[in-house]
Design a protein around this motif. Structure first.
Motif, mmCIF file in Angstrom:
data_model
loop_
_atom_site.group_PDB
_atom_site.id
_atom_site.type_symbol
_atom_site.label_atom_id
_atom_site.label_comp_id
_atom_site.label_asym_id
_atom_site.label_seq_id
_atom_site.Cartn_x
_atom_site.Cartn_y
_atom_site.Cartn_z
ATOM 1 N N THR A 56 24.926 6.443 -1.381
ATOM 2 C CA THR A 56 25.019 6.229 -2.698
ATOM 3 C C THR A 56 24.361 7.254 -3.338
ATOM 4 O O THR A 56 23.435 7.927 -3.084
ATOM 5 C CB THR A 56 24.790 4.948 -3.430
ATOM 6 N N ARG A 57 24.461 7.473 -4.898
ATOM 7 C CA ARG A 57 23.748 8.687 -5.475
ATOM 8 C C ARG A 57 21.993 8.348 -5.467
ATOM 9 O O ARG A 57 21.478 9.131 -5.433
ATOM 10 C CB ARG A 57 24.148 8.829 -7.198
ATOM 11 N N ALA A 58 21.881 6.910 -5.595
ATOM 12 C CA ALA A 58 20.714 6.447 -5.592
ATOM 13 C C ALA A 58 19.710 6.722 -4.366
ATOM 14 O O ALA A 58 18.624 7.104 -4.344
ATOM 15 C CB ALA A 58 20.473 5.134 -5.840
ATOM 16 N N VAL A 59 20.429 6.695 -3.104
ATOM 17 C CA VAL A 59 19.867 7.012 -1.698
ATOM 18 C C VAL A 59 19.676 8.588 -1.961
ATOM 19 O O VAL A 59 18.693 8.846 -1.320
ATOM 20 C CB VAL A 59 20.772 6.502 -0.544
ATOM 21 N N LYS A 60 20.374 9.218 -2.120
ATOM 22 C CA LYS A 60 20.432 10.747 -2.093
ATOM 23 C C LYS A 60 19.344 11.123 -3.119
ATOM 24 O O LYS A 60 18.569 11.968 -2.964
ATOM 25 C CB LYS A 60 21.851 11.437 -2.800
ATOM 26 N N ARG A 61 19.266 10.564 -4.516
ATOM 27 C CA ARG A 61 18.146 10.699 -5.238
ATOM 28 C C ARG A 61 16.768 10.595 -4.813
ATOM 29 O O ARG A 61 15.788 11.317 -4.826
ATOM 30 C CB ARG A 61 18.541 10.124 -6.677
ATOM 31 N N LYS A 62 16.538 9.456 -4.116
ATOM 32 C CA LYS A 62 15.342 8.893 -3.752
ATOM 33 C C LYS A 62 14.931 9.964 -2.589
ATOM 34 O O LYS A 62 13.882 10.191 -2.416
ATOM 35 C CB LYS A 62 15.586 7.518 -2.985
ATOM 36 N N ASN A 63 15.872 10.476 -1.510
ATOM 37 C CA ASN A 63 15.620 11.509 -0.572
ATOM 38 C C ASN A 63 15.418 12.664 -1.210
ATOM 39 O O ASN A 63 14.201 13.292 -0.764
ATOM 40 C CB ASN A 63 16.829 11.525 0.381
ATOM 41 N N GLY A 64 15.893 12.976 -2.268
ATOM 42 C CA GLY A 64 15.379 14.495 -2.862
ATOM 43 C C GLY A 64 14.277 14.305 -3.694
ATOM 44 O O GLY A 64 13.485 15.249 -3.700
ATOM 45 N N LEU A 67 11.581 14.379 -0.883
ATOM 46 C CA LEU A 67 11.222 15.945 -0.383
ATOM 47 C C LEU A 67 10.608 16.703 -1.211
ATOM 48 O O LEU A 67 9.785 17.282 -0.929
ATOM 49 C CB LEU A 67 12.803 16.729 -0.166
ATOM 50 N N PHE A 68 10.947 16.646 -2.609
ATOM 51 C CA PHE A 68 10.225 17.227 -3.653
ATOM 52 C C PHE A 68 8.430 16.850 -3.622
ATOM 53 O O PHE A 68 7.502 17.754 -3.774
ATOM 54 C CB PHE A 68 10.655 16.876 -5.134
ATOM 55 N N ALA A 69 8.225 15.708 -3.423
ATOM 56 C CA ALA A 69 7.134 15.379 -3.488
ATOM 57 C C ALA A 69 6.316 16.058 -2.072
ATOM 58 O O ALA A 69 5.153 16.195 -2.084
ATOM 59 C CB ALA A 69 6.770 13.555 -3.351
ATOM 60 N N LYS A 70 6.966 15.943 -1.003
ATOM 61 C CA LYS A 70 6.155 16.306 0.071
ATOM 62 C C LYS A 70 6.147 17.713 0.113
ATOM 63 O O LYS A 70 5.122 18.560 0.387
ATOM 64 C CB LYS A 70 7.226 16.277 1.155
ATOM 65 N N LEU A 71 7.079 18.757 -0.523
ATOM 66 C CA LEU A 71 6.735 19.983 -0.774
ATOM 67 C C LEU A 71 5.788 20.435 -1.672
ATOM 68 O O LEU A 71 4.723 21.314 -1.573
ATOM 69 C CB LEU A 71 8.186 20.723 -1.311
ATOM 70 N N ALA A 73 3.104 18.679 -2.186
ATOM 71 C CA ALA A 73 1.870 18.136 -1.530
ATOM 72 C C ALA A 73 1.680 19.263 -0.740
ATOM 73 O O ALA A 73 0.408 19.492 -0.706
ATOM 74 C CB ALA A 73 1.890 16.752 -0.881
ATOM 75 N N ALA A 74 2.618 19.704 -0.060
ATOM 76 C CA ALA A 74 2.200 20.896 1.013
ATOM 77 C C ALA A 74 1.578 22.012 0.432
ATOM 78 O O ALA A 74 0.783 22.686 0.650
ATOM 79 C CB ALA A 74 3.517 21.159 1.730
ATOM 80 N N ALA A 75 2.563 22.386 -0.978
ATOM 81 C CA ALA A 75 1.882 23.423 -1.950
ATOM 82 C C ALA A 75 0.385 23.375 -2.364
ATOM 83 O O ALA A 75 -0.428 24.316 -2.285
ATOM 84 C CB ALA A 75 2.816 23.650 -2.924
ATOM 85 N N GLY A 76 0.215 22.115 -2.639
ATOM 86 C CA GLY A 76 -1.093 21.804 -2.918
ATOM 87 C C GLY A 76 -2.270 21.817 -2.152
ATOM 88 O O GLY A 76 -3.324 22.538 -2.182
ATOM 89 N N VAL A 77 -2.106 21.576 -0.752
ATOM 90 C CA VAL A 77 -2.614 21.467 0.147
ATOM 91 C C VAL A 77 -2.914 23.106 0.759
ATOM 92 O O VAL A 77 -4.156 23.515 0.658
ATOM 93 C CB VAL A 77 -2.373 20.820 1.581
ATOM 94 N N GLY A 78 -1.989 23.820 0.653
ATOM 95 C CA GLY A 78 -2.070 25.301 0.712
ATOM 96 C C GLY A 78 -2.829 25.842 -0.213
ATOM 97 O O GLY A 78 -3.664 26.617 0.010
ATOM 98 N N ALA A 79 -2.818 25.722 -1.572
ATOM 99 C CA ALA A 79 -3.261 26.205 -2.351
ATOM 100 C C ALA A 79 -5.199 25.761 -2.371
ATOM 101 O O ALA A 79 -5.939 26.479 -2.643
ATOM 102 C CB ALA A 79 -3.031 25.784 -3.946
ATOM 103 N N ALA A 80 -5.241 24.497 -1.800
ATOM 104 C CA ALA A 80 -6.642 24.015 -1.925
ATOM 105 C C ALA A 80 -7.258 24.840 -0.477
ATOM 106 O O ALA A 80 -8.439 25.227 -0.714
ATOM 107 C CB ALA A 80 -6.606 22.729 -1.462
#
Length: 86
Positions: A56-64, A67-71, A73-80
């Protein structure tokens, strides 16, 4: 599209799914001599396994969003790490 080819078709009416009311299976010619009960059993088993049910769209949106939150967080760690090195 197959013209002039005789194929064995198996139709399952009770899929048990909210999405689909019936499923059609085209039996391979080498298995057309198999017992009909066995074919129906295999087809029903496949339908019940929910391998073909779309997400369903809800599952796809949740996965998206995950993924956005992980990316982010990774950018924040890289900047730190970059700020600490300088």
């Amino acid at each position: 599209m197959s013209k002039g080819v005789n194929r064995q078709v198996l139709e399952i009416h009770d899929t048990g799914s909210d999405y689909f009311e019936k499923a059609m299976f085209f039996v391979r010619p080498e298995y057309s001599a198999v017992n009909e009960k066995k074919l129906v059993s295999k087809a029903t088993e496949l339908v019940a396994s929910e391998q073909g049910i779309p997400t369903t769209r809800a599952v796809k949106r949740k996965n998206g969003l995950l993924l956005f939150a992980k990316l982010t967080a990774a950018a924040g760690v890289g900047a730190a790490v970059t700020a600490l090195i300088k």
